[in-house]
Design a protein around this motif. Structure first.
Motif, PDB file in Angstrom:
ATOM      1  N   THR A 130     -25.808  -1.262  -2.479  1.00  0.00           N
ATOM      2  CA  THR A 130     -25.451  -0.036  -1.758  1.00  0.00           C
ATOM      3  C   THR A 130     -24.230  -0.274  -0.867  1.00  0.00           C
ATOM      4  O   THR A 130     -23.762   0.646  -0.209  1.00  0.00           O
ATOM      5  CB  THR A 130     -26.618   0.449  -0.881  1.00  0.00           C
ATOM      6  N   GLN A 131     -23.757  -1.539  -0.825  1.00  0.00           N
ATOM      7  CA  GLN A 131     -22.531  -1.843  -0.073  1.00  0.00           C
ATOM      8  C   GLN A 131     -21.640  -2.718  -0.938  1.00  0.00           C
ATOM      9  O   GLN A 131     -22.133  -3.631  -1.593  1.00  0.00           O
ATOM     10  CB  GLN A 131     -22.864  -2.590   1.224  1.00  0.00           C
ATOM     11  N   ALA A 132     -20.356  -2.417  -0.929  1.00  0.00           N
ATOM     12  CA  ALA A 132     -19.447  -3.197  -1.770  1.00  0.00           C
ATOM     13  C   ALA A 132     -18.045  -3.171  -1.188  1.00  0.00           C
ATOM     14  O   ALA A 132     -17.710  -2.306  -0.376  1.00  0.00           O
ATOM     15  CB  ALA A 132     -19.430  -2.616  -3.182  1.00  0.00           C
ATOM     16  N   THR A 133     -17.240  -4.156  -1.608  1.00  0.00           N
ATOM     17  CA  THR A 133     -15.825  -4.160  -1.207  1.00  0.00           C
ATOM     18  C   THR A 133     -14.975  -4.308  -2.466  1.00  0.00           C
ATOM     19  O   THR A 133     -15.420  -4.883  -3.464  1.00  0.00           O
ATOM     20  CB  THR A 133     -15.494  -5.343  -0.255  1.00  0.00           C
ATOM     21  N   VAL A 134     -13.769  -3.806  -2.389  1.00  0.00           N
ATOM     22  CA  VAL A 134     -12.847  -3.949  -3.515  1.00  0.00           C
ATOM     23  C   VAL A 134     -11.427  -3.937  -2.963  1.00  0.00           C
ATOM     24  O   VAL A 134     -11.164  -3.346  -1.913  1.00  0.00           O
ATOM     25  CB  VAL A 134     -13.088  -2.823  -4.567  1.00  0.00           C
ATOM     26  N   LYS A 135     -10.515  -4.636  -3.653  1.00  0.00           N
ATOM     27  CA  LYS A 135      -9.122  -4.719  -3.190  1.00  0.00           C
ATOM     28  C   LYS A 135      -8.189  -4.401  -4.349  1.00  0.00           C
ATOM     29  O   LYS A 135      -8.548  -4.595  -5.503  1.00  0.00           O
ATOM     30  CB  LYS A 135      -8.815  -6.164  -2.775  1.00  0.00           C
ATOM     31  N   LEU A 136      -6.993  -3.979  -3.996  1.00  0.00           N
ATOM     32  CA  LEU A 136      -5.945  -3.804  -4.993  1.00  0.00           C
ATOM     33  C   LEU A 136      -5.501  -5.197  -5.425  1.00  0.00           C
ATOM     34  O   LEU A 136      -5.373  -6.090  -4.585  1.00  0.00           O
ATOM     35  CB  LEU A 136      -4.774  -3.075  -4.318  1.00  0.00           C
ATOM     36  N   ALA A 137      -5.280  -5.396  -6.716  1.00  0.00           N
ATOM     37  CA  ALA A 137      -4.833  -6.705  -7.200  1.00  0.00           C
ATOM     38  C   ALA A 137      -3.520  -7.075  -6.506  1.00  0.00           C
ATOM     39  O   ALA A 137      -2.698  -6.209  -6.211  1.00  0.00           O
ATOM     40  CB  ALA A 137      -4.652  -6.658  -8.705  1.00  0.00           C
ATOM     41  N   ALA A 138      -3.340  -8.366  -6.253  1.00  0.00           N
ATOM     42  CA  ALA A 138      -2.155  -8.835  -5.520  1.00  0.00           C
ATOM     43  C   ALA A 138      -0.878  -8.454  -6.264  1.00  0.00           C
ATOM     44  O   ALA A 138      -0.878  -8.311  -7.489  1.00  0.00           O
ATOM     45  CB  ALA A 138      -2.234 -10.349  -5.355  1.00  0.00           C
ATOM     46  N   GLY A 139       0.196  -8.292  -5.490  1.00  0.00           N
ATOM     47  CA  GLY A 139       1.505  -8.041  -6.094  1.00  0.00           C
ATOM     48  C   GLY A 139       1.722  -6.610  -6.537  1.00  0.00           C
ATOM     49  O   GLY A 139       2.668  -6.305  -7.242  1.00  0.00           O
ATOM     50  N   HIS A 140       0.842  -5.701  -6.093  1.00  0.00           N
ATOM     51  CA  HIS A 140       1.012  -4.293  -6.493  1.00  0.00           C
ATOM     52  C   HIS A 140       2.274  -3.732  -5.847  1.00  0.00           C
ATOM     53  O   HIS A 140       2.466  -3.824  -4.655  1.00  0.00           O
ATOM     54  CB  HIS A 140      -0.200  -3.473  -6.059  1.00  0.00           C
ATOM     55  N   LYS A 141       3.132  -3.149  -6.661  1.00  0.00           N
ATOM     56  CA  LYS A 141       4.317  -2.471  -6.120  1.00  0.00           C
ATOM     57  C   LYS A 141       3.962  -0.997  -5.972  1.00  0.00           C
ATOM     58  O   LYS A 141       3.523  -0.366  -6.925  1.00  0.00           O
ATOM     59  CB  LYS A 141       5.493  -2.632  -7.090  1.00  0.00           C
ATOM     60  N   PHE A 142       4.186  -0.471  -4.787  1.00  0.00           N
ATOM     61  CA  PHE A 142       3.728   0.887  -4.468  1.00  0.00           C
ATOM     62  C   PHE A 142       4.698   1.915  -5.048  1.00  0.00           C
ATOM     63  O   PHE A 142       5.350   2.638  -4.318  1.00  0.00           O
ATOM     64  CB  PHE A 142       3.637   0.999  -2.949  1.00  0.00           C
ATOM     65  N   ASP A 143       4.789   1.970  -6.390  1.00  0.00           N
ATOM     66  CA  ASP A 143       5.765   2.873  -6.998  1.00  0.00           C
ATOM     67  C   ASP A 143       5.148   4.187  -7.473  1.00  0.00           C
ATOM     68  O   ASP A 143       5.846   5.119  -7.820  1.00  0.00           O
ATOM     69  CB  ASP A 143       6.503   2.179  -8.149  1.00  0.00           C
TER      70      ASP A 143
END
Length: 745
Positions: A210-223
């Motif tokens: 019921t609880q989780a974390t997630v991240k954007l993969a490294a090196g993401h270019k915000f295009d």
């Protein structure tokens, strides 16, 4: 040609380089807090005077804004608007740097903040927090979007076309990095989190998932925009989330007490939802006041509100079921109707109505809605044809209360669905009509297309009404509840309702409360009982409190609008008090930021820059896109949208006729269409198969707009007993691979 910028700008409206962005998203069941930190650097050899410009989703509430400039911290505080303005003037006259952050009257979703004089080589860091309710998608996912508008778009060479819209940039050109982390918690297990960008794997924090974390993969270019979809198991089960009060706030106050959020997202039995869809008296009431001639303010500069409304009425009328009744009224200073009273839905009546709609202009003067509504609601009801009124308007009226009371008084005989078009539509009027009429309200602003929203409301109108909705509380002695949300008057399939409630007082022994939600649908009673803890964990942020406060602020602001001129200062005081206490912006307060610096007065003039006008910013749903505006040739009529072209040819029964116009609509010559028709298939069946394959093959993006009229076509086809070679030949001719079952055959 001009491009509208967001982010940190200098006095010449040029962007200050952005080095990095950190975004933390804290999701609690259906709502979220977004914390963005933007780091800038002055790479020039002279000091910069700068302003921060930030567009927000229309329904977000800002609750924190601060800037760190070199060693100096500026924090914006919420104060009563007049007080904030005086403090601003005082600061300026004593040589301090200050800025006032107000919700603009026109657009509450653009904020500006001056962030002072930035010496050469110096960095500035800006922190912005806002809270938001996450929208529910058709597949039960909750959607969050982080718009990539914090830096100006880069104009590729040779892109100076008419109204070119640059929506993404080559990743190599985005000079800053983005880190984006998400924490999700909910009473039910989290099944998955998906994104338009690559994510690191979902990490569960506890065994119940019921609880989780997630991240954007490294090196993401915000295009491009970052879109996130969150899915829960048992999505339609109601949930209750209780959030502990703020330790520093006093018990008994909204921020000091626990606040509960109840989410209702009911799924109704398919058998009930499909059984009653072929009846109804549909009365469409269209605003034709002068302002409907204004542009809808999306990319197609020449499309006016009235033109968009005409296209919408075409889709709406074609989607009505055989066997229903309908009529169309239009109003301004006076009103008109197409038929003296509602008529049966037939090919002849449909043709006549569409001819009249086609010639409708925004030429009826003011916005006097009371008379036509009174006329509509005084008509005798047709037995077994529940009346559904659709109101389209872009204005405000002086007698909002009277109009809403009329709908309330007649709520037993009709449902009212309302549509506010453009930024100027009165939310008190639009929400009031739907709430008292047991219907649904939609707002169409910026780049939103009217059609999908109206078709969603038509789906709701074709559903049986949920009645006798009640919410009852069972709390231990010593604990009382104050509901912060307006009462729920309607529930629809695919629609989610959130109720916020403040829990006051302490119970010595019982640590649990209970809430019961009951409603009745087609004679079937539903009830849900939810237990919740009265002693929630302390460390879970204030998302629910702030959204509860925002809900109450919105209700009070509507109430204050209605009482305006009746000297009810009490309501405004309450709004100010709530806004200051919760730190959530309102129309009666402002964020004031004073840079007291190191005590040395700042020399040189302080320039207060205007907010870029929202008209230059195109909004797509709740994410913004920047648009490039250019002079366009207004004399040319835009070519008709190919989808509307095809829709306009459909008959009331749901079928299409085989003729040159149909061939052209699906992009073929008349000969190609005639010569490929299998001999076993008759002409109307062949034309209808081609139209349906074309919709599924080329118009899936617009499916919400044509789904109902396609269902009508499929019902017509089912009755004709279609040979299978029709589908094969149709797919071959149009170069598609649409399966029979995808079309519902």
């Amino acid at each position: 040609m001009m491009v509208n910028c967001c982010g940190l700008l200098n006095t010449n409206n040029e962007p200050v380089p952005l080095k990095s962005i950190e975004v933390e998203l804290e999701v609690r069941d259906h709502v979220a807090t977004v914390v963005s930190t933007l780091n800038y650097e002055n790479k020039e050899d002279k000091p910069l005077e700068a302003v921060f410009v930030f567009p927000l989703p229309g329904d977000a509430a800002v609750c924190h804004f601060s800037a760190q400039i070199g060693q100096t911290q500026i924090v914006a505080e919420v104060k009563e608007k007049q007080k904030a303005r005086e403090e601003y003037d005082d600061a300026l006259s004593s040589g301090q740097q200050a800025f006032l952050l107000e919700e603009s009257e026109q657009s509450p979703d653009i904020f500006t903040l001056s962030v002072g004089s930035l010496p050469p080589g110096e960095s500035a860091s800006i922190r912005l927090e806002y809270v938001i309710e996450l929208a529910v998608q058709a597949d039960d996912g909750l959607r969050f979007c982080l718009p990539a508008v914090l830096n100006p778009r880069y104009e590729p060479q040779g892109s100076e076309g008419a109204g070119v819209q640059v929506t993404s940039v080559p990743a190599s050109l985005v000079p800053y990095s983005l880190s984006f982390s998400v924490r999700v918690s909910s009473p039910r297990p989290i099944s998955k989190v998906e994104s338009s960008c690559s994510l690191e794997p979902l990490q569960y924090v506890n065994t119940e998932q019921t609880q989780a974390t997630v991240k954007l993969a490294a090196g993401h270019k915000f295009d491009t925009d970052v879109e996130l979809l969150i899915y829960y198991r048992d999505a339609h089960k109601p949930t209750a989330v209780v959030e502990a009060g703020q330790e520093s706030a006093k018990p008994g106050s909204l921020m000091g007490d626990p606040v509960l959020m109840l989410s209702l997202y009911p799924e109704f039995p398919q058998s009930v939802m499909s059984s009653l869809a072929s009846r109804g008296e549909f009365v469409l009431l269209l605003d034709r006041s002068g302002s409907m001639g204004c542009p809808t303010s999306n990319g197609k500069q020449q499309e006016t509100r009235i033109a968009s409304a005409r296209d919408t009425l075409l889709l709406l009328l074609k989607s009505l079921p055989m066997g229903c009744y309908f009529n169309i009224y239009s109003f301004g200073s006076s009103f008109e109707h197409i038929f003296p009273k509602s008529v049966e839905y037939s090919e002849k009546n449909l043709e006549e109505a569409l001819k009249k709609v086609e010639s409708m202009q925004a030429n009826l003067g003011g916005t006097k809605i009371l008379k036509p509504l009174t006329h509509i609601l005084s008509q005798t009801c047709i037995s077994n044809q529940p009346r559904q009124v659709f109101v389209f308007t872009d204005g405000e009226v002086s007698n909002t209360k009277e109009v809403i009371n009329l709908v309330k008084k007649n709520s037993g005989s009709h449902r009212c669905f309302s549509f506010g078009i453009g930024e100027g539509a009165s939310s008190a009027l639009i929400n009031g009509l739907a709430k008292e009429g047991g219907g649904h309200a939609q707002f169409i602003t910026g780049a939103d297309r009217m059609q999908p929203k109206v078709m969603q409301s038509l789906r709701f109108a074709l559903q049986p009404a949920v009645v006798d909705i009640s919410v009852t509380w069972d709390l231990p002695t010593g604990v009382s509840v104050t509901v912060l949300s307006p009462p729920i008057t309607a529930l629809f399939q695919g629609q989610r309702s959130l109720i916020y409630a403040q829990l006051t007082g302490q119970s010595s022994e019982a640590a649990e409360g209970c809430v019961m939600v009951k409603y009745s649908l087609a004679g079937h009673l539903s009830q849900n009982q939810l237990h919740f803890s009265l002693k929630p964990p302390e460390d879970n942020g204030l998302t629910v409190h702030r959204l509860g406060a925002r809900t109450l602020i919105r209700s009070l602001e509507t109430e204050e609008k209605e009482h305006r001129g009746q000297q009810d200062g009490g309501v405004k005081e309450k709004v100010v008090q709530l806004s200051v206490q919760s730190g959530v912006s309102s129309s009666s307060t402002a964020f004031i930021a004073v840079n007291k610096g190191n005590g040395e007065p700042i020399t040189g003039p302080l320039v207060r820059r205007p907010v870029p006008t929202p008209a230059l910013m195109q909004r797509q749903g709740s994410n913004f896109r920047e648009i490039t505006l250019s002079i366009q040739d207004h004399s040319k009529q835009p070519p008709r949208d190919p989808l509307l072209q095809l829709v306009s040819l459909q008959k009331a029964s749901g079928c299409w006729l085989l003729d040159p116009a149909l061939a052209a609509a699906v992009g073929k010559t008349n000969e190609e269409v005639e010569n490929t028709k299998p001999s076993a298939v008759n002409q109307e069946v062949w034309a209808t198969i081609l139209a349906l394959i074309w919709l599924h093959g080329f118009q899936m993006d617009a499916k919400p707009e044509w789904e109902l009229l396609a269902m009508k076509a499929v019902s017509w086809l089912r009755a004709q007993n279609v040979p299978s070679e029709g589908m094969e030949a149709g797919n071959t001719l149009l170069g598609c691979h649409v399966q029979k079952d995808a079309m519902g055959l």
